[in-house]
Every structure is written in C-alpha cells, then in structure tokens.
Design a protein around this motif. Structure first.
Motif, mmCIF file in Angstrom:
data_model
loop_
_atom_site.group_PDB
_atom_site.id
_atom_site.type_symbol
_atom_site.label_atom_id
_atom_site.label_comp_id
_atom_site.label_asym_id
_atom_site.label_seq_id
_atom_site.Cartn_x
_atom_site.Cartn_y
_atom_site.Cartn_z
ATOM 1 N N LEU A 44 81.581 -15.393 31.717
ATOM 2 C CA LEU A 44 80.360 -14.588 31.665
ATOM 3 C C LEU A 44 80.214 -13.696 32.894
ATOM 4 C CD1 LEU A 44 78.043 -17.364 30.237
ATOM 5 C CD2 LEU A 44 78.410 -15.135 29.155
ATOM 6 N N LYS A 45 80.629 -14.187 34.048
ATOM 7 C CA LYS A 45 80.571 -13.345 35.251
ATOM 8 C C LYS A 45 81.434 -12.101 35.075
ATOM 9 C CE LYS A 45 81.684 -16.233 38.543
ATOM 10 N NZ LYS A 45 81.946 -16.643 39.939
ATOM 11 N N ALA A 46 82.607 -12.282 34.487
ATOM 12 C CA ALA A 46 83.485 -11.135 34.262
ATOM 13 C C ALA A 46 82.870 -10.170 33.242
ATOM 14 C CB ALA A 46 84.850 -11.626 33.787
ATOM 15 N N GLU A 47 82.298 -10.707 32.187
ATOM 16 C CA GLU A 47 81.704 -9.862 31.144
ATOM 17 C C GLU A 47 80.492 -9.092 31.649
ATOM 18 O OE1 GLU A 47 80.768 -12.343 27.857
ATOM 19 O OE2 GLU A 47 82.854 -12.797 27.366
ATOM 20 N N ARG A 48 79.686 -9.715 32.484
ATOM 21 C CA ARG A 48 78.420 -9.120 32.931
ATOM 22 C C ARG A 48 78.558 -8.350 34.246
ATOM 23 N NH1 ARG A 48 75.095 -9.809 28.463
ATOM 24 N NH2 ARG A 48 74.701 -12.010 27.981
ATOM 25 N N ASN A 49 79.734 -8.390 34.847
ATOM 26 C CA ASN A 49 79.898 -7.885 36.215
ATOM 27 C C ASN A 49 78.848 -8.529 37.120
ATOM 28 O OD1 ASN A 49 80.902 -6.474 38.432
ATOM 29 N ND2 ASN A 49 79.621 -4.672 38.046
ATOM 30 N N ALA A 50 78.892 -9.851 37.135
ATOM 31 C CA ALA A 50 77.895 -10.651 37.842
ATOM 32 C C ALA A 50 78.532 -11.448 38.970
ATOM 33 C CB ALA A 50 77.202 -11.601 36.867
#
Length: 334
Positions: A44-50
C-alpha cells in the motif's frame, strides 16, 4: 494510480528479512500473525506513494518493519519536511500528526487512530496561554511540541526534550514561560540557572509514575546498571539517574557508550527498539506503557492506507501561526 503488486516469493523474502530485525523480540509464531499486515502495508505504501513516520515508543513490529522514518519528536518534525511522499501516516499520537500537517500543508496526513492523544497536550489550552500572557506581559512563551496546533499557534516558539536547552538560550531572555511540562521545565531550569523559567502543572502520565525508589531498587537488584532517564520524569528521578536526555539522546548514549547493563526510564517499547539495534547489551525493563501510543497497530496502519483514514486537518486560521512556532524551533541548532 498504478497498482504495484509484489510477487509472492519476493514479498515473502522481504518479510523474512524484516523479521530478522525483530527475531530476538517477537517469537516466530507471533510474527506469523503479523506477516500479512506487514506485506500489505509495504504494498500500500508503494501504491499510495506513502511513508510511515514512527515515534520511538512504537512497538518493534511497527518501528523496525514498516516505518520509513523513525525517531523522537524533533527528528520526526525535521524529517517530515523532507519527505517527497504524497501521504504521511503518523504512527504516534495526534499532536505529532498535526505537526506533520503543519509542515506539509499540501500532503495528506493520516493517523491510524484519532483517539491516540497525550496527557500533556490535554493539560493546556490556547485560552490558558492568553491568560498567562496577561499575567506575564512580554515574557516569551516556549511550548513543548506535545501540544495541540491551537496551543502552538498561541506560542512564540516550540521545543522538544531534545532541543529545549538550545531553544531557551536562543531567546536571550531573562525570563520565559515553558509550557506545559512542569518536570521538563524544572529539569531544564537546573541546567540554565541564569534564566527564570515559569512552569505549568502539566505532566506525562507515563513518566510521572517513576520514583527515585524505583531507581534505587533497580540498582540493588541489578548491580552496575547504567540508568538513563527521560527529562519528562520528576527532577528527583532525573537526579538519581546517570544520564538524562530525549529518546534520541538515550539511544545515542547506548550505541556510543555500550554499557553492559542499562535501564531506560521511559516508555516501555523504547527499550525493545534500542535493544534490537544493540545486541549484546542487557536491558533492564521498567515497563510503563503509554496507552495512547499503544492504540497504533499494524492492523490500523494497514486500514489507514486501505481506506485513506483518518485524515488530520488543522484549521486554516491556525496553520500559519502554529507553523511559525514550529519553524522557529527547527531553525534553532543545538
């Protein structure tokens, strides 16, 4: 938005490598209940740029596996400015998320649990500061970062336990109001007798529980133990310790001095995190937990990223004055 999917073998290799960081603290059977959440958070961090910012009091499975930036309040404040992520997830308490939002007004800042508060932040209001300014006209107001955005906006400059001395000295004032942590202010006063520091009766519900007798009992039970205390502890506790400093200062002390046996007089998870970074050192663990920090978990970090909740918003009229107080602090170098 591009969806990034890690293939299963690569994801398993990644989580296995992360487990090595905490294998001395978390049994393999317990890690098996966490692995799916860790893998999902990484995706999710990769998907959201988080990015995930985690305070030193977070539990090891958060601190050592899914966090991108870790540290004390000062380090998180400094690093929050530099992130290029679109989304910041604050694994900590609400005032920290507000501080990240102040410094990154165009980014989305999430906190996994809105109820993750702070006894210090709850101990003072902007109205209290207005009354203090009436009573002490012209006296600079130094506010601990463990406060709401409204309180920061009513202040002249912020400080943390890591830079309080430098902030006080930077003002070149004979008298200052240092709010709201009474014990931190008194511990700083001991080191800066030339400045009169006026205090407020706010306390950390974790650090105020420690007593001098706790330390004396520890020394008797564990001969040779080196005791490090957080300056939010009462002054008489700090006086019994061998060293006092912020969580970052305590971590640095352990890494650099490498005492054979050490006790950190602060929130319980701090010892776990420093122990993972310093194998071979025996940690005596007086365990006082922060109930607010412990509201953050892998599961609600994952949920925050999946649902993009709970977003932290600062009122428009508070943004500029509160940010100024924080930026003035960041401009002070120890």
């Amino acid at each position: 938005m591009t969806t990034i999917t890690l293939d299963r073998p690569r994801a398993k290799a990644t989580t296995d490598a992360l487990y090595e960081k905490v294998s001395g603290l978390i049994p393999k059977v317990e890690w098996a209940t966490m692995e799916d959440d860790v893998e999902a958070i990484l995706r999710l961090k990769a998907e959201r740029n988080a990015v995930v910012l985690a305070h030193n009091y977070q539990t090891p499975e958060i601190f050592h596996t899914v966090s991108d930036i870790v540290g004390d309040s000062l380090a998180l404040a400094r690093e929050a400015v530099n992130t290029e992520a679109d989304v910041i997830v604050l694994a900590g308490v609400h005032f920290m998320a507000e501080t990240a939002k102040l410094l990154n007004p165009d980014k989305t800042v999430l906190i996994p649990d809105m109820a993750a508060g702070c006894s210090l932040a709850d101990s003072i209001t902007a109205e209290d500061i207005a009354l203090l300014r009436q009573r002490y006209p012209g006296v600079p107001v130094v506010t601990y970062v463990n406060t709401s955005a409204a309180v920061k906006a009513a202040s002249d400059i912020c400080c943390t336990s890591g830079n309080a001395h430098a902030v006080i000295r930077s003002l070149n004032a004979p008298r200052v109001l240092m709010l709201p942590d009474e014990y931190l202010a008194k511990n700083v006063q001991r080191d800066i007798p030339e400045v009169e520091i006026l205090t407020w009766a706010g306390h950390c519900e974790v650090h105020e529980q420690f007593t001098p007798q706790d330390i004396r009992d520890m020394r008797e039970a564990y001969p040779g133990v080196v005791v490090l205390a957080h300056p939010e502890c009462p002054p008489e506790v700090v006086a019994e310790a061998d060293f006092a400093g912020s969580t970052a200062h305590m971590s640095d002390f352990v890494s650099q001095k490498r005492p054979a046996r050490v006790a950190l007089i602060t929130e319980c998870s701090m010892s776990d995190n420093v122990a993972a970074q310093n194998p071979g050192i025996e940690f005596v663990r007086p365990c006082n937990l922060c109930p607010h920090m412990k509201r953050i978990s892998l599961k609600n970090i994952r949920s925050a990223l999946e649902r993009m909740e709970h977003e932290v918003v600062v009122a428009a009229e508070l943004m500029a004055p509160a940010r100024l107080a924080v930026e003035r602090m960041l401009a002070v170098r120890s």
